[in-house]
Design a protein around this motif. Structure first.
Motif, PDB file in Angstrom:
ATOM      1  N   SER A  71       0.845  -1.196   0.000  1.00 46.25           N
ATOM      2  CA  SER A  71       0.000   0.000   0.000  1.00 46.25           C
ATOM      3  C   SER A  71       0.878   1.243   0.000  1.00 46.25           C
ATOM      4  O   SER A  71       2.025   1.212   0.427  1.00 46.25           O
ATOM      5  N   GLY A  72       0.291   2.326  -0.481  1.00 49.19           N
ATOM      6  CA  GLY A  72       1.017   3.586  -0.541  1.00 49.19           C
ATOM      7  C   GLY A  72       1.994   3.620  -1.700  1.00 49.19           C
ATOM      8  O   GLY A  72       1.889   2.835  -2.655  1.00 49.19           O
ATOM      9  N   GLU A  73       2.949   4.535  -1.604  1.00 53.12           N
ATOM     10  CA  GLU A  73       3.988   4.639  -2.622  1.00 53.12           C
ATOM     11  C   GLU A  73       5.287   5.047  -1.956  1.00 53.12           C
ATOM     12  O   GLU A  73       5.309   5.569  -0.852  1.00 53.12           O
ATOM     13  N   SER A  74       6.370   4.753  -2.658  1.00 57.57           N
ATOM     14  CA  SER A  74       7.694   5.095  -2.160  1.00 57.57           C
ATOM     15  C   SER A  74       8.571   5.497  -3.324  1.00 57.57           C
ATOM     16  O   SER A  74       8.471   4.942  -4.410  1.00 57.57           O
ATOM     17  N   MET A  87       9.971   5.352  -8.691  1.00 56.17           N
ATOM     18  CA  MET A  87       8.797   5.410  -7.811  1.00 56.17           C
ATOM     19  C   MET A  87       8.104   4.059  -7.860  1.00 56.17           C
ATOM     20  O   MET A  87       7.944   3.476  -8.933  1.00 56.17           O
ATOM     21  N   THR A  88       7.712   3.556  -6.688  1.00 54.71           N
ATOM     22  CA  THR A  88       6.944   2.316  -6.622  1.00 54.71           C
ATOM     23  C   THR A  88       5.604   2.610  -5.962  1.00 54.71           C
ATOM     24  O   THR A  88       5.515   3.446  -5.064  1.00 54.71           O
ATOM     25  N   ARG A  89       4.594   1.886  -6.425  1.00 57.59           N
ATOM     26  CA  ARG A  89       3.239   2.031  -5.888  1.00 57.59           C
ATOM     27  C   ARG A  89       2.690   0.657  -5.543  1.00 57.59           C
ATOM     28  O   ARG A  89       3.248  -0.360  -5.951  1.00 57.59           O
ATOM     29  N   ASP A  92       3.527  -2.928  -7.173  1.00 59.92           N
ATOM     30  CA  ASP A  92       4.820  -2.956  -7.866  1.00 59.92           C
ATOM     31  C   ASP A  92       5.832  -3.815  -7.120  1.00 59.92           C
ATOM     32  O   ASP A  92       5.821  -3.885  -5.887  1.00 59.92           O
ATOM     33  N   ASN A 106       9.152   8.099   1.649  1.00 58.24           N
ATOM     34  CA  ASN A 106       7.714   8.149   1.395  1.00 58.24           C
ATOM     35  C   ASN A 106       7.341   9.600   1.090  1.00 58.24           C
ATOM     36  O   ASN A 106       7.405  10.451   1.972  1.00 58.24           O
ATOM     37  N   SER A 108       4.400  10.822   0.465  1.00 62.16           N
ATOM     38  CA  SER A 108       3.050  11.194   0.899  1.00 62.16           C
ATOM     39  C   SER A 108       3.086  11.980   2.204  1.00 62.16           C
ATOM     40  O   SER A 108       3.923  11.730   3.071  1.00 62.16           O
ATOM     41  N   CYS A 113       3.550   3.929   3.612  1.00 61.48           N
ATOM     42  CA  CYS A 113       3.909   2.979   2.567  1.00 61.48           C
ATOM     43  C   CYS A 113       4.252   1.675   3.288  1.00 61.48           C
ATOM     44  O   CYS A 113       5.094   1.661   4.195  1.00 61.48           O
TER      45      CYS A 113
END
Length: 141
Positions: A71-74, A87-89, A92, A106, A108, A113
């Motif tokens: 979850s989230g993105e990094s 970037m990973t979401r 991924d 992160n 966000s 993440c």
């Protein structure tokens, strides 16, 4: 082989252990490791990067890393001088070769993440090499 020296290989069912802060500065919940399962060449754990969080620049000496984002993105800066970016979401996979410097974060302001990490080091923190000389290349914003 005598019965005393014989060790039977067996499957192990585990739940994530208590979270701990790794040398990299992030929070991990251990899963499979030499300590928890007797693994010899792999470990797996959960990683949580809080909103705006960032690791310390580091690499894993002689060990490969595979990451799956739940979850989230990094974002991650990587390379000898952290010159590359990815970037990973959620959904991924990311592969990090052995000895490649990297700095995950992160972006966000509101969402954690969470990712699953597997590495070819059954002891997780033993292969971590901090790289403080790379910290100033991408300062926290």
């Amino acid at each position: 082989m005598t019965q005393a020296t014989q060790t039977e290989a067996t499957c192990r069912l585990l739940r994530a252990g208590e979270p701990f802060q790794g040398k990299q500065g992030l929070m991990y919940s251990p899963g499979i490791s030499a300590e928890s399962a007797g693994s010899q060449a792999i470990h797996m754990q959960l990683l949580s990067i809080p909103p705006g969080g960032r690791a310390k620049a580091h690499k894993h000496a002689s060990h490969e890393t595979a990451i799956y984002v739940l979850s989230g993105e990094s974002g991650v800066w990587y390379g000898e001088q952290l010159e590359h970016h990815s970037m990973t979401r959620a959904g991924d996979f990311l592969y990090i070769p052995a000895d490649v410097p990297h700095l995950p974060y992160n972006p966000s302001k509101t969402e954690n993440c969470v990712a699953i990490i597997a590495r070819t080091d059954p002891n997780e923190q033993e292969s971590v090499v901090l790289l403080p000389h790379l910290e100033s290349i991408h300062p926290m914003s």
